[in-house]
Design an enzyme around this catalytic site. Structure first.
Site, PDB file in Angstrom:
ATOM      1  N   LYS A 284      37.507  41.980  48.972  1.00 25.02           N
ATOM      2  CA  LYS A 284      38.808  42.457  49.460  1.00 25.02           C
ATOM      3  C   LYS A 284      38.638  43.206  50.771  1.00 25.02           C
ATOM      4  O   LYS A 284      37.565  43.753  51.036  1.00 25.02           O
ATOM      5  CB  LYS A 284      39.403  43.433  48.440  1.00 25.02           C
ATOM      6  CG  LYS A 284      39.899  42.808  47.160  1.00 25.02           C
ATOM      7  CD  LYS A 284      40.512  43.865  46.262  1.00 25.02           C
ATOM      8  CE  LYS A 284      41.016  43.259  44.963  1.00 25.02           C
ATOM      9  NZ  LYS A 284      42.108  42.301  45.138  1.00 25.02           N
ATOM     10  N   ASP A 295      42.798  48.859  38.395  1.00 21.31           N
ATOM     11  CA  ASP A 295      42.885  47.476  37.925  1.00 21.31           C
ATOM     12  C   ASP A 295      42.583  47.370  36.429  1.00 21.31           C
ATOM     13  O   ASP A 295      42.487  46.279  35.885  1.00 21.31           O
ATOM     14  CB  ASP A 295      41.927  46.594  38.743  1.00 21.31           C
ATOM     15  CG  ASP A 295      42.387  45.148  38.830  1.00 21.31           C
ATOM     16  OD1 ASP A 295      43.582  44.886  38.595  1.00 21.31           O
ATOM     17  OD2 ASP A 295      41.547  44.285  39.132  1.00 21.31           O
ATOM     18  N   ARG A 358      42.192  36.715  35.321  1.00 18.05           N
ATOM     19  CA  ARG A 358      42.520  35.581  34.434  1.00 18.05           C
ATOM     20  C   ARG A 358      41.277  35.103  33.688  1.00 18.05           C
ATOM     21  O   ARG A 358      41.386  34.558  32.596  1.00 18.05           O
ATOM     22  CB  ARG A 358      43.171  34.462  35.257  1.00 18.05           C
ATOM     23  CG  ARG A 358      42.307  33.896  36.339  1.00 18.05           C
ATOM     24  CD  ARG A 358      43.118  33.211  37.436  1.00 18.05           C
ATOM     25  NE  ARG A 358      43.810  34.178  38.310  1.00 18.05           N
ATOM     26  CZ  ARG A 358      44.580  33.838  39.328  1.00 18.05           C
ATOM     27  NH1 ARG A 358      44.803  32.577  39.604  1.00 18.05           N
ATOM     28  NH2 ARG A 358      45.166  34.762  40.069  1.00 18.05           N
TER      29      ARG A 358
HETATM   30  N1  BES Z   1      43.679  43.076  40.799  1.00 18.35           N
HETATM   31  C1  BES Z   1      44.109  42.095  41.721  1.00 18.35           C
HETATM   32  C2  BES Z   1      45.621  42.038  41.853  1.00 18.35           C
HETATM   33  C3  BES Z   1      46.299  43.245  42.441  1.00 18.35           C
HETATM   34  C4  BES Z   1      46.426  43.363  43.815  1.00 18.35           C
HETATM   35  C5  BES Z   1      46.834  44.224  41.638  1.00 18.35           C
HETATM   36  C6  BES Z   1      47.071  44.463  44.362  1.00 18.35           C
HETATM   37  C7  BES Z   1      47.468  45.310  42.178  1.00 18.35           C
HETATM   38  C8  BES Z   1      47.600  45.423  43.541  1.00 18.35           C
HETATM   39  C9  BES Z   1      43.629  40.718  41.291  1.00 18.35           C
HETATM   40  O1  BES Z   1      42.404  40.689  40.653  1.00 18.35           O
HETATM   41  C10 BES Z   1      43.504  39.896  42.507  1.00 18.35           C
HETATM   42  O2  BES Z   1      42.674  40.203  43.316  1.00 18.35           O
HETATM   43  N2  BES Z   1      44.335  38.867  42.628  1.00 18.35           N
HETATM   44  C11 BES Z   1      44.314  38.009  43.744  1.00 18.35           C
HETATM   45  C12 BES Z   1      44.246  36.578  43.253  1.00 18.35           C
HETATM   46  C13 BES Z   1      44.007  35.583  44.329  1.00 18.35           C
HETATM   47  C14 BES Z   1      42.600  35.716  44.853  1.00 18.35           C
HETATM   48  C15 BES Z   1      44.226  34.191  43.777  1.00 18.35           C
HETATM   49  C16 BES Z   1      45.572  38.241  44.568  1.00 18.35           C
HETATM   50  O3  BES Z   1      46.644  38.386  43.955  1.00 18.35           O
HETATM   51  O4  BES Z   1      45.479  38.320  45.774  1.00 18.35           O
HETATM   52 ZN    ZN Z   2      41.862  42.384  39.647  1.00 17.54          ZN
HETATM   53 MN    MN Z   3      40.768  40.579  41.976  1.00 13.40          MN
END
Ligand code: BES
Ligand code: ZN
Ligand code: MN
Length: 511
Positions: A284, A295, A358
């Site tokens: 990230k 998270d 997931r």
């Molecule tokens: N934990 C994150 C989602 C998230 C982002 C929660 C911001 C709260 C605030 C999750 O694990 C994630 O990184 N999701 C990605 C998925 C993508 C890589 C397909 C996302 O939503 O960007």
């Molecule tokens: Zn996550």
């Molecule tokens: Mn993630």
């Protein structure tokens, strides 16, 4: 005068008194007011008479505002039993609901942390919300509104804790006691979400789940480690955990009250508990990455929700399965291109290591079904796009069963943990079709991310009703929401919803 003391949550006693509000002894007596403020509702009008029209004189020029969440604090000279009066704005009469009362009560509670002691609240029978519902909302507003996320500060300034909440009205004991219990568990979930990831490791989350269930009857906790995950062939969950030196834990909580029928429903709660999500190899950006300690908010809600169910002694069997691990970068991290085999035998091509939630949920859902869950609900901070879509107030709700979706939706609205339904459809499946494996964990197309994540989970939810709540927005706040959740960080989203849902499934009526 009748006065009854309720079993109190740590630090705050809750009493109910049937007496004239003017007589109660408190550091502050709160009276609800409406917008516009020139017509005072019954309880405030009574206090106004005791004070010789002082409130009315402030209301006319608008100094006393009835806007939602606004307060006016008056110091008294012995005119009433209490030292101060606070008007608590609920906004316009037609908009008065439980959230309005929670927000007003939280505003009073925040004022009161300047002097502490007893906060009294006059329940007003003329408001368009039943007195017991008002009592519940006041307790929730005060307990959630006075929450202090700064517990890692070495000093907390001039803050004085509220010692006692006094509800002035009739027949409020049950509602108040329940709301106090549930709110304490909500704050427990917030503590878990706010705890830093160097402290709240997967092992520590498991330890806390064991600790908090220690005093509760009919609740057993078990934590499975890496070897057991391997025996269970949880290839998806295990892969996410591999990048960290902190070992994974599958936290399993079983609530088996003696009264629950053998053939009856068994609620299965599944939580995502990534104690820190760096994104892994698909790392990230640095900005706001610290918030990824939150998270695990879905898992925290499941742990605390089970605590609340057991503390209330709800007559239904429930099992919680919380997949706790850390998504880090290391020499043994899983990679884009890896193909994993989940516990249900399906193969998953990794196209993004940041779509880790997931993967851990896939194996946890399978396990909950295997252990006999008839009605599944998973809670997860799953996709950033869900937060983009719904902001910090509503979570997205997905379900494979109309009746179960309706049950979860009703529980969400009754509880204040708002959720809104989104579609599942077999034709979203093509987004996660893989060239090499049964499915892939993310799509290159920047489309429908929350829906295809839900469709992914669907593949692992087994037979029977299942619902998925993507709480990426309301689970962990970047900034104050301006209502009773006035602090950034964990909100405890999901705990109240879980209690309502469990109550409904147990055959109980709404409170
Ligand atoms: N934990 C994150 C989602 C998230 C982002 C929660 C911001 C709260 C605030 C999750 O694990 C994630 O990184 N999701 C990605 C998925 C993508 C890589 C397909 C996302 O939503 O960007
Ligand atoms: Zn996550
Ligand atoms: Mn993630």
């Amino acid at each position: 005068m009748k006065s009854s003391r309720l079993p109190s949550p740590p630090g705050l006693g809750i009493d109910v008194q049937t007496t004239a509000p003017g007589n109660v002894e408190a550091e502050v007596l709160a009276v609800p007011v409406l917008a516009p403020s020139d017509e005072l509702p019954q309880a405030a009008a009574g206090i106004d008479r005791d004070l010789g029209g002082r409130l009315q004189r402030l209301a006319a020029p608008g100094e006393l505002s009835g806007d939602r969440g606004s307060t006016l604090l008056l110091h008294l000279n012995g005119e009433l039993g209490s030292e101060r009066v606070a008007t608590a704005g609920l906004g316009p009469r037609e908009g008065v609901d439980a959230d309005a009362v929670r927000t007003a009560a939280a505003a009073v509670a925040r004022d009161a942390t300047r002097f502490g002691g007893t906060v009294a609240w006059a329940i007003d029978e003329t408001l368009p919300l039943a007195p017991a519902e008002q009592a519940r909302a006041v307790v929730e507003g005060v307990l959630l509104g006075a929450y202090n996320p700064g517990r890692w500060r070495s000093a907390n300034g001039a803050r004085r804790e509220i010692e006692r909440l006094l509800l002035v009205g009739e027949d409020l004991e049950d509602a108040a006691r329940r709301a106090a219990t549930v709110s304490e568990w909500v704050n427990c979930a917030r503590d878990l979400a706010n705890a830093p990831p160097n402290v709240l490791t997967p092992e520590e989350l498991a330890r806390r789940a064991e600790e908090l269930s220690g005093d509760l009857e009919h609740l057993e906790v078990e934590a499975l480690g890496p070897e057991q995950l391997e025996e269970l062939r949880m290839g998806a969950f295990a892969a996410v955990a591999r990048g960290s030196h902190n070992p994974a834990r599958l936290i399993v909580m079983r609530y088996t009250p003696p009264g629950a029928a053998d053939g009856g429903p068994r609620l299965g709660l599944v939580g995502k508990a990534i104690t820190f999500d760096s994104g892994g190899i698909s790392i990230k950006p640095a900005s706001k990455m610290q918030d990824m300690k939150g998270d695990m908010a879905g898992g925290a809600a499941v742990v605390a929700g089970m605590g609340a169910i057991a503390a209330l002694g709800l007559p239904l069997r429930a099992i919680a399965v919380v997949a706790a691990c850390e998504n880090l970068v290391g020499g043994d991290s899983y990679r884009p291109g890896d193909i994993l085999t989940a516990a249900n035998g399906k193969t998953i091509e990794i196209t993004n290591t940041d779509a880790e939630g997931r993967l851990v949920l896939a194996d946890a859902l399978w396990y909950a079904r295997r252990e006999g869950a008839t009605h599944l609900l998973d809670l997860a901070t799953l996709t950033g796009a869900m937060e983009l879509a719904l902001g910090d107030l509503y979570a997205g709700l997905f379900a494979n069963d109309d009746a179960w979706r309706a049950d979860v939706l009703a529980a969400a609205e009754r509880s204040g943990d708002h959720a809104w339904p989104f579609p599942l459809h077999a034709r979203y499946r093509r987004y996660v079709d893989s060239t090499y494996a049964d499915l892939k964990n993310s799509s290159e197309l920047r489309q429908g991310s929350p829906v295809l994540a839900a469709e992914f989970l669907h593949e692992f939810a087994g037979d029977g009703p299942w619902a998925h709540i993507d709480m990426a927005g309301p689970g962990f706040l970047e900034r104050s929401r301006g209502d009773y959740l006035s602090q950034p960080g964990g909100t405890g989203y999901g705990v109240r919803l879980i209690v309502e849902l469990a109550q409904g499934l147990a055959g109980g009526t709404a409170r």
